[in-house]
Design a protein around this motif. Structure first.
Motif, PDB file in Angstrom:
ATOM      1  N   TYR A  12       0.860  -1.189   0.000  1.00  0.00           N
ATOM      2  CA  TYR A  12       0.000   0.000   0.000  1.00  0.00           C
ATOM      3  C   TYR A  12       0.898   1.242   0.000  1.00  0.00           C
ATOM      4  O   TYR A  12       1.852   1.340   0.787  1.00  0.00           O
ATOM      5  N   ILE A  13       0.560   2.189  -0.870  1.00  0.00           N
ATOM      6  CA  ILE A  13       1.397   3.375  -1.075  1.00  0.00           C
ATOM      7  C   ILE A  13       0.582   4.620  -0.766  1.00  0.00           C
ATOM      8  O   ILE A  13      -0.599   4.720  -1.125  1.00  0.00           O
ATOM      9  N   ASP A  14       1.242   5.582  -0.144  1.00  0.00           N
ATOM     10  CA  ASP A  14       0.629   6.879   0.142  1.00  0.00           C
ATOM     11  C   ASP A  14       1.675   7.959  -0.084  1.00  0.00           C
ATOM     12  O   ASP A  14       2.891   7.718   0.031  1.00  0.00           O
ATOM     13  N   LEU A  15       1.189   9.154  -0.417  1.00  0.00           N
ATOM     14  CA  LEU A  15       2.097  10.255  -0.757  1.00  0.00           C
ATOM     15  C   LEU A  15       1.547  11.555  -0.194  1.00  0.00           C
ATOM     16  O   LEU A  15       0.357  11.846  -0.329  1.00  0.00           O
ATOM     17  N   LEU A  16       2.413  12.341   0.412  1.00  0.00           N
ATOM     18  CA  LEU A  16       2.071  13.681   0.898  1.00  0.00           C
ATOM     19  C   LEU A  16       3.080  14.661   0.331  1.00  0.00           C
ATOM     20  O   LEU A  16       4.290  14.536   0.568  1.00  0.00           O
ATOM     21  N   LEU A  17       2.593  15.637  -0.438  1.00  0.00           N
ATOM     22  CA  LEU A  17       3.473  16.653  -1.032  1.00  0.00           C
ATOM     23  C   LEU A  17       3.654  17.794  -0.046  1.00  0.00           C
ATOM     24  O   LEU A  17       2.680  18.402   0.414  1.00  0.00           O
ATOM     25  N   GLN A  18       4.920  18.116   0.263  1.00  0.00           N
ATOM     26  CA  GLN A  18       5.214  19.183   1.208  1.00  0.00           C
ATOM     27  C   GLN A  18       5.496  20.513   0.527  1.00  0.00           C
ATOM     28  O   GLN A  18       4.993  21.552   0.943  1.00  0.00           O
ATOM     29  N   SER A  19       6.308  20.517  -0.522  1.00  0.00           N
ATOM     30  CA  SER A  19       6.649  21.779  -1.185  1.00  0.00           C
ATOM     31  C   SER A  19       7.244  21.495  -2.551  1.00  0.00           C
ATOM     32  O   SER A  19       7.713  20.384  -2.831  1.00  0.00           O
ATOM     33  N   TRP A  51      -3.120   3.425  -0.054  1.00  0.00           N
ATOM     34  CA  TRP A  51      -3.372   3.309   1.378  1.00  0.00           C
ATOM     35  C   TRP A  51      -4.616   4.090   1.779  1.00  0.00           C
ATOM     36  O   TRP A  51      -5.392   3.651   2.626  1.00  0.00           O
ATOM     37  N   ARG A  52      -4.816   5.250   1.155  1.00  0.00           N
ATOM     38  CA  ARG A  52      -6.029   6.032   1.381  1.00  0.00           C
ATOM     39  C   ARG A  52      -6.853   6.041   0.101  1.00  0.00           C
ATOM     40  O   ARG A  52      -6.393   5.621  -0.966  1.00  0.00           O
ATOM     41  N   SER A  53      -8.054   6.578   0.180  1.00  0.00           N
ATOM     42  CA  SER A  53      -8.895   6.659  -1.007  1.00  0.00           C
ATOM     43  C   SER A  53      -8.353   7.720  -1.967  1.00  0.00           C
ATOM     44  O   SER A  53      -7.621   8.638  -1.574  1.00  0.00           O
ATOM     45  N   ALA A  54      -8.726   7.609  -3.232  1.00  0.00           N
ATOM     46  CA  ALA A  54      -8.252   8.555  -4.241  1.00  0.00           C
ATOM     47  C   ALA A  54      -8.747   9.972  -3.954  1.00  0.00           C
ATOM     48  O   ALA A  54      -8.028  10.954  -4.185  1.00  0.00           O
ATOM     49  N   GLU A  55      -9.960  10.109  -3.459  1.00  0.00           N
ATOM     50  CA  GLU A  55     -10.488  11.431  -3.121  1.00  0.00           C
ATOM     51  C   GLU A  55      -9.720  12.068  -1.979  1.00  0.00           C
ATOM     52  O   GLU A  55      -9.441  13.283  -1.996  1.00  0.00           O
ATOM     53  N   ALA A  56      -9.369  11.278  -0.984  1.00  0.00           N
ATOM     54  CA  ALA A  56      -8.619  11.824   0.152  1.00  0.00           C
ATOM     55  C   ALA A  56      -7.235  12.280  -0.271  1.00  0.00           C
ATOM     56  O   ALA A  56      -6.748  13.325   0.173  1.00  0.00           O
TER      57      ALA A  56
END
Length: 455
Positions: free
Chosen positions: A55-62, A183-188
């Protein structure tokens, strides 16, 4: 017998003096138990036909940098990987209720998931540990400063929007061994902007995702793509680039009100051209560099420079056309013309009288010489004698010459008036061209700003 009892008492006393060996902690026992027979080179499943889902998740910081010359973008992201390791499962009650521990990432199996757009991995703090819970779920969280290859569209700069993607896939394993999921939904994921630093040049619009499979070598490979949609904030470039450039062009438009045949107009236009050149040179570093397509703002600057050069060249041509027939000593007036003509007439009369007297003496000598030869030849030579012009004939001849001179001056004046009218038409044509270019550019600027605002 007493001796035996004495030895027993002594041994008991010595046993009480020796410290007990400490027991291993529950965490240490759990770690040694999990890794005693663990092989980090084997995919952690009991049934080798069942795939491991990562499961993959991504958070863009800058967004740190956007380089149009190398077609790359530098980003700072938080990357998450979660999978289940069937070899790292335990009962928390057997180990003092421990439900989660951290293990070295070099000691366990890690999936070979990569980002296909990676050009270079920047400076990121190393995170050598992963978290494992009692059910075998492994969490690998780490920050990444990544340089990504991205097809940048800079034509609408500074109102441009970019779409850069991060595509995750397994380097070797097909979906029969490693499958990918969100890992999370596409909308989230698409609407999550909480971690993004929103005070910089770039604004995050959304991060849409998609999953697909590619078939290669008779096997399917899973892919998950995160599309980073960002747009530039144009206010800095509008205030620093576009508005000063428009002001310089408006000043050059105002210079059309100066007289056509004055040197002040040329000097003024040269000053504007030099100022515009210095302005462009100082702001070269602010413009994006791309070898594929010239940005619209670059085209505008080139057109403005061409119009300034055309305006200056036209002003020089106008001055040249209006003064091409003038002489440094000659003055365009009737009195100067009269003095010039009458002065030349007096000098011509004196020369004419002297020439006539010399001619008569010469003819007389010829007549005496030819009288001895033939009478007919003497009569013919006498008919060729020219008498000096009378006063009335000389006055008439000078009036005709003065009239011709005045007609020539009138012709030159009419020619100069024609050139002046032609130059005025050229000036009006260039002025209208200036206004057309400025109106078109202002309209394009407003359309781009409107499209940026409602995007």
């Amino acid at each position: 017998m007493a001796l035996v009892w004495l030895m027993l008492l002594l041994s008991a006393h010595l046993a009480d003096c020796v410290p007990e060996k400490p027991k291993r902690s529950a965490l240490n026992q759990l770690t040694r138990t999990l890794l005693r027979r663990y092989d980090c080179g084997v995919r952690p499943v009991h049934n080798w036909t069942s795939p491991t889902t990562v499961y993959i998740d991504l958070l863009l910081q800058s967004v740190l940098d956007v380089d149009g010359k190398t077609q790359s973008i530098t980003t700072s992201i938080w990357y998450r990987q979660v999978w289940r390791d069937e070899f790292l499962v335990w009962d928390p009650e057997e180990f003092d209720g421990i439900n989660e521990i951290s293990l070295s990432s070099d000691a366990i199996w890690i999936p070979d998931v990569i980002v296909t757009e990676f050009v270079e991995e920047g400076k990121s703090p190393p995170i050598p540990y992963v978290y494992v819970n009692s059910s075998g779920s492994v969490k690998n969280y780490r920050p990444i400063q990544a340089v990504l290859a991205c097809s940048l569209e800079l034509y609408a700069f500074p109102f441009d929007r970019q779409n850069c993607s991060l595509t995750f896939r397994s380097w070797l394993h097909s979906v029969r061994e490693i499958d990918l999921a969100l890992w999370r939904s596409a909308e989230a994921v698409a609407n999550d902007k909480g971690e993004f630093m929103d005070d910089g040049e770039w604004e995050l619009l959304s991060v849409p995702t998609r999953y697909w499979r590619i078939r290669q070598d008779d096997s399917d490979y899973a892919h998950i793509q995160f599309n980073v949609l960002i747009r530039r904030r144009p206010l800095l470039y509008v205030v620093g680039l576009l508005i000063p450039s428009v002001f310089l062009m408006l000043v050059d438009v105002i210079s059309f009100s100066l007289p056509l045949n004055s040197g002040t107009r040329i000097a003024f236009k040269i000053s504007i051209l030099l100022g515009y050149t210095v302005f462009r040179v100082n702001l070269t570093d602010e413009l994006p560099v791309t070898a594929v397509r010239t940005p619209l703002i670059g085209v505008f600057f080139v057109v403005c420079m061409a119009l300034l050069m055309l305006s200056l060249a036209k002003s020089i041509l106008v001055v040249k056309l209006l003064h091409h027939s003038e002489k440094e000593v000659r003055q365009m007036s009737v009195s100067a013309c009269l003095l010039d003509k009458y002065g030349s007439a007096g000098r011509g009369l004196a020369g004419s009288a002297l020439t006539s007297s010399k001619t008569l003496d010469h003819v007389h000598q010829d007549a005496e010489y030819e009288l001895e030869n033939s009478l007919e030849e003497d009569l013919l030579s006498l008919n060729e004698i020219q008498e000096a012009p009378s006063g009335l004939e000389w006055l008439l001849r000078e009036l005709v010459s003065l009239r011709a001179a005045l007609s020539q001056e009138d012709g030159e004046s009419s020619t100069q008036a024609g050139w002046l009218e032609l130059c005025r038409r050229l000036d009006r044509l260039l002025f209208r061209l200036y206004l057309l270019v400025l109106v078109l550019y202002a309209g394009t600027l407003l359309l781009l700003w409107a499209s940026w605002s409602f995007a």
